[in-house]
Design a protein around this motif. Structure first.
Motif, PDB file in Angstrom:
ATOM      1  N   ASP A 237       0.869  -0.834  -0.234  1.00  0.00           N
ATOM      2  CA  ASP A 237       0.134  -0.534   0.195  1.00  0.00           C
ATOM      3  C   ASP A 237       0.722   0.743   0.220  1.00  0.00           C
ATOM      4  OD1 ASP A 237      -2.637  -0.453  -0.050  1.00  0.00           O
ATOM      5  OD2 ASP A 237      -2.271  -0.957   1.694  1.00  0.00           O
ATOM      6  N   ILE A 238       0.617   1.914  -1.130  1.00  0.00           N
ATOM      7  CA  ILE A 238       0.934   3.539  -0.528  1.00  0.00           C
ATOM      8  C   ILE A 238       0.501   4.528  -1.481  1.00  0.00           C
ATOM      9  CG2 ILE A 238       2.921   4.825  -2.005  1.00  0.00           C
ATOM     10  CD1 ILE A 238       4.198   2.707  -2.437  1.00  0.00           C
ATOM     11  N   LEU A 239      -0.261   5.201  -0.603  1.00  0.00           N
ATOM     12  CA  LEU A 239      -0.838   6.435  -1.220  1.00  0.00           C
ATOM     13  C   LEU A 239      -2.750   6.024  -1.385  1.00  0.00           C
ATOM     14  CD1 LEU A 239       0.896   8.603  -3.487  1.00  0.00           C
ATOM     15  CD2 LEU A 239       0.332   9.550  -0.574  1.00  0.00           C
ATOM     16  N   ASN A 240      -2.969   4.817  -0.112  1.00  0.00           N
ATOM     17  CA  ASN A 240      -4.308   4.061   0.061  1.00  0.00           C
ATOM     18  C   ASN A 240      -3.988   4.158  -2.127  1.00  0.00           C
ATOM     19  OD1 ASN A 240      -6.603   3.428   1.418  1.00  0.00           O
ATOM     20  ND2 ASN A 240      -7.764   5.440   0.339  1.00  0.00           N
ATOM     21  N   THR A 241      -3.335   3.420  -2.136  1.00  0.00           N
ATOM     22  CA  THR A 241      -3.100   2.221  -3.587  1.00  0.00           C
ATOM     23  C   THR A 241      -2.527   1.320  -3.089  1.00  0.00           C
ATOM     24  OG1 THR A 241      -3.789   3.862  -4.789  1.00  0.00           O
ATOM     25  CG2 THR A 241      -3.168   2.061  -5.716  1.00  0.00           C
ATOM     26  N   LYS A 242      -3.086  -0.288  -4.043  1.00  0.00           N
ATOM     27  CA  LYS A 242      -2.823  -1.447  -3.792  1.00  0.00           C
ATOM     28  C   LYS A 242      -1.480  -1.043  -5.035  1.00  0.00           C
ATOM     29  CE  LYS A 242      -5.371  -4.482  -0.646  1.00  0.00           C
ATOM     30  NZ  LYS A 242      -6.348  -2.883   0.061  1.00  0.00           N
ATOM     31  N   HIS A 243      -0.398  -1.606  -4.487  1.00  0.00           N
ATOM     32  CA  HIS A 243       0.989  -1.754  -5.975  1.00  0.00           C
ATOM     33  C   HIS A 243       1.449  -3.409  -5.990  1.00  0.00           C
ATOM     34  CE1 HIS A 243       0.614   2.561  -6.282  1.00  0.00           C
ATOM     35  NE2 HIS A 243       0.343   2.567  -5.225  1.00  0.00           N
ATOM     36  N   ARG A 244       1.407  -3.899  -7.100  1.00  0.00           N
ATOM     37  CA  ARG A 244       1.846  -4.822  -7.411  1.00  0.00           C
ATOM     38  C   ARG A 244       3.448  -4.142  -8.427  1.00  0.00           C
ATOM     39  NH1 ARG A 244      -2.899  -5.260  -6.716  1.00  0.00           N
ATOM     40  NH2 ARG A 244      -3.796  -4.285  -8.978  1.00  0.00           N
ATOM     41  N   MET A 245       4.510  -4.938  -8.164  1.00  0.00           N
ATOM     42  CA  MET A 245       5.762  -4.412  -8.868  1.00  0.00           C
ATOM     43  C   MET A 245       5.657  -5.930  -9.256  1.00  0.00           C
ATOM     44  SD  MET A 245       6.948  -0.546  -8.419  1.00  0.00           S
ATOM     45  CE  MET A 245       7.863  -0.629  -9.569  1.00  0.00           C
ATOM     46  N   SER A 246       6.784  -6.157 -11.116  1.00  0.00           N
ATOM     47  CA  SER A 246       7.816  -7.130 -10.879  1.00  0.00           C
ATOM     48  C   SER A 246       8.893  -6.783 -12.480  1.00  0.00           C
ATOM     49  CB  SER A 246       7.117  -8.181 -11.358  1.00  0.00           C
ATOM     50  OG  SER A 246       6.599  -8.201 -12.830  1.00  0.00           O
ATOM     51  N   LEU A 247      10.883  -6.806 -12.121  1.00  0.00           N
ATOM     52  CA  LEU A 247      11.400  -6.563 -13.027  1.00  0.00           C
ATOM     53  C   LEU A 247      11.792  -7.815 -13.458  1.00  0.00           C
ATOM     54  CD1 LEU A 247      13.770  -5.013 -14.497  1.00  0.00           C
ATOM     55  CD2 LEU A 247      15.044  -5.159 -12.433  1.00  0.00           C
ATOM     56  N   ALA A 248      12.034  -7.979 -15.035  1.00  0.00           N
ATOM     57  CA  ALA A 248      12.708  -9.460 -15.814  1.00  0.00           C
ATOM     58  C   ALA A 248      13.949  -8.837 -16.445  1.00  0.00           C
ATOM     59  CB  ALA A 248      11.406  -9.928 -16.105  1.00  0.00           C
ATOM     60  N   VAL A 249      15.100  -9.425 -16.633  1.00  0.00           N
ATOM     61  CA  VAL A 249      15.677  -8.648 -17.427  1.00  0.00           C
ATOM     62  C   VAL A 249      16.537 -10.437 -17.574  1.00  0.00           C
ATOM     63  CG1 VAL A 249      18.190  -8.123 -17.483  1.00  0.00           C
ATOM     64  CG2 VAL A 249      16.899  -7.112 -15.690  1.00  0.00           C
ATOM     65  N   SER A 250      16.487 -10.489 -19.327  1.00  0.00           N
ATOM     66  CA  SER A 250      16.950 -11.618 -19.709  1.00  0.00           C
ATOM     67  C   SER A 250      18.242 -11.177 -20.715  1.00  0.00           C
ATOM     68  CB  SER A 250      15.848 -12.113 -20.860  1.00  0.00           C
ATOM     69  OG  SER A 250      14.629 -12.259 -20.184  1.00  0.00           O
ATOM     70  N   TYR A 251      18.877 -12.343 -20.797  1.00  0.00           N
ATOM     71  CA  TYR A 251      20.103 -12.291 -21.828  1.00  0.00           C
ATOM     72  C   TYR A 251      19.885 -13.810 -23.178  1.00  0.00           C
ATOM     73  CZ  TYR A 251      24.963 -12.231 -23.035  1.00  0.00           C
ATOM     74  OH  TYR A 251      26.383 -12.395 -23.849  1.00  0.00           O
ATOM     75  N   SER A 252      20.533 -12.848 -23.824  1.00  0.00           N
ATOM     76  CA  SER A 252      20.297 -14.471 -25.001  1.00  0.00           C
ATOM     77  C   SER A 252      21.632 -14.803 -25.613  1.00  0.00           C
ATOM     78  CB  SER A 252      19.165 -14.427 -25.617  1.00  0.00           C
ATOM     79  OG  SER A 252      17.710 -14.631 -24.966  1.00  0.00           O
ATOM     80  N   ASP A 253      22.065 -15.597 -26.206  1.00  0.00           N
ATOM     81  CA  ASP A 253      23.595 -15.376 -26.721  1.00  0.00           C
ATOM     82  C   ASP A 253      23.267 -16.656 -27.613  1.00  0.00           C
ATOM     83  OD1 ASP A 253      26.153 -15.041 -28.385  1.00  0.00           O
ATOM     84  OD2 ASP A 253      27.234 -16.404 -26.211  1.00  0.00           O
ATOM     85  N   THR A 254      23.039 -16.392 -29.040  1.00  0.00           N
ATOM     86  CA  THR A 254      22.654 -17.896 -30.119  1.00  0.00           C
ATOM     87  C   THR A 254      23.411 -17.506 -31.243  1.00  0.00           C
ATOM     88  OG1 THR A 254      20.403 -16.891 -29.893  1.00  0.00           O
ATOM     89  CG2 THR A 254      21.619 -18.602 -31.648  1.00  0.00           C
ATOM     90  N   LYS A 255      24.213 -18.750 -31.084  1.00  0.00           N
ATOM     91  CA  LYS A 255      25.461 -18.904 -32.269  1.00  0.00           C
ATOM     92  C   LYS A 255      25.113 -19.880 -33.329  1.00  0.00           C
ATOM     93  CE  LYS A 255      29.317 -17.959 -28.937  1.00  0.00           C
ATOM     94  NZ  LYS A 255      30.175 -17.672 -28.108  1.00  0.00           N
TER      95      LYS A 255
END
Length: 238
Positions: A63-81
C-alpha cells in the motif's frame, strides 16, 4: 535448464538458465555457379543458444497512498551462435551472388544472422485504488538496447547487375539496430451485475509515447513496430 527461486519477506526472486544445442540441422548447399539448377542438401550444421533470465517482484500488494501496488522486473540475456543461414530452395533459381558490405559473395558465405536481441528488460506495474476496488491500471515497459544485425536491401549498385546470367538482386549490410523503448498501458474496471455475472470495461493503449521503434524481422528487413494504438473492449463473465 537450471532455475532457482526464493521468497524473502514480500519479495520473490527467480533466476533461470537455459542451454540448447541443436545438431544435424537441415541446410541447402549452393551449387556450382556453372550448374545452378543442381541443388544439394546436408544436415551437418548446428547452433547453440544460452539464455539467462532474472525475475524479481513482490508477492503481496503493498500500500502506497491508499493504493495497492504490484511490481516486477525481468531482465533477459540471450546469446545464440549459428554457423549457417536458413535454407531457401528458391534462391538458386533467382540468383547465385549477393553483395555483402559492398563485396560480391555467394549467399552461403553470408554470416549467420540469428535475429537475437542480446538484452531485454521488462517492468510491469499494476495498481488498484482502495476506494475503487474494481479499477485496475497496468503498465508494461520494455527496453532493448542497440545491437548489430544483418539487413537486406533490393537496391543494387552498378556494375553488379548480372553474374552467371542471373541478376544480383540483394545487398546485405552489417547494421546497427536501434534501441527499443515501449510503454503499454491498460485500464479495466470490473462491475458485478449479479452474483454470477460481471461486466469488465477495458481500455488498452499500446506504445503510449508513440515512439518509432524498429525491429529486425527474419527476412532481414528493418520493420516498424505499431505506433500509438487504442483498443476499447467490453467483457462479460458468467
Amino acid at each position: 535448464m537450471l532455475a532457482l527461486s526464493s521468497e524473502f519477506k514480500n519479495i520473490r526472486t527467480q533466476i533461470k538458465y537455459v542451454n540448447r544445442e541443436y545438431k544435424d540441422q537441415y541446410h541447402l548447399i549452393y551449387p556450382d555457379p556453372n550448374n545452378i539448377w543442381t541443388r544439394e542438401y546436408s544436415n551437418n550444421k548446428s547452433y547453440s543458444s544460452e539464455n539467462i533470465t532474472l525475475d524479481v517482484g513482490n508477492i503481496l500488494p503493498f500500500d502506497i497512498l491508499n493504493t495497492k501496488h504490484r511490481m516486477s522486473l525481468a531482465v533477459s540475456y540471450s546469446d545464440t551462435k549459428r554457423d549457417y543461414n536458413n535454407a531457401n530452395d528458391s534462391e538458386t533459381k533467382e540468383y547465385s551472388h549477393v553483395l555483402y558490405n559492398g563485396k560480391l559473395i555467394t549467399p552461403n558465405n553470408l554470416p549467420a544472422s540469428d535475429f537475437n536481441v542480446p538484452l531485454t528488460a521488462r517492468i510491469s506495474w499494476d495498481f488498484t485504488p482502495n476506494f475503487l476496488a474494481g479499477l485496475n491500471i497496468s503498465n508494461f515497459l520494455v527496453y532493448k538496447p542497440t545491437f548489430q544485425g544483418l539487413t537486406k536491401s533490393s537496391s543494387i549498385a552498378k556494375p553488379y547487375t548480372h553474374i552467371n546470367n542471373l541478376p544480383v538482386i540483394y545487398s546485405y549490410n552489417d547494421t546497427s539496430i536501434p534501441s527499443v523503448v515501449r510503454w503499454d498501458m491498460r485500464a479495466s474496471y470490473t462491475h458485478q451485475i449479479s452474483q454470477n455475472i460481471h461486466a469488465i470495461w477495458g481500455l488498452t493503449i499500446n506504445n503510449v509515447t508513440n515512439r518509432h521503434n524498429k525491429y529486425l524481422d527474419t527476412d532481414y528487413y528493418l520493420k516498424s513496430e505499431i505506433g500509438r494504438q487504442f483498443i476499447a473492449d467490453i467483457t462479460f463473465k458468467f
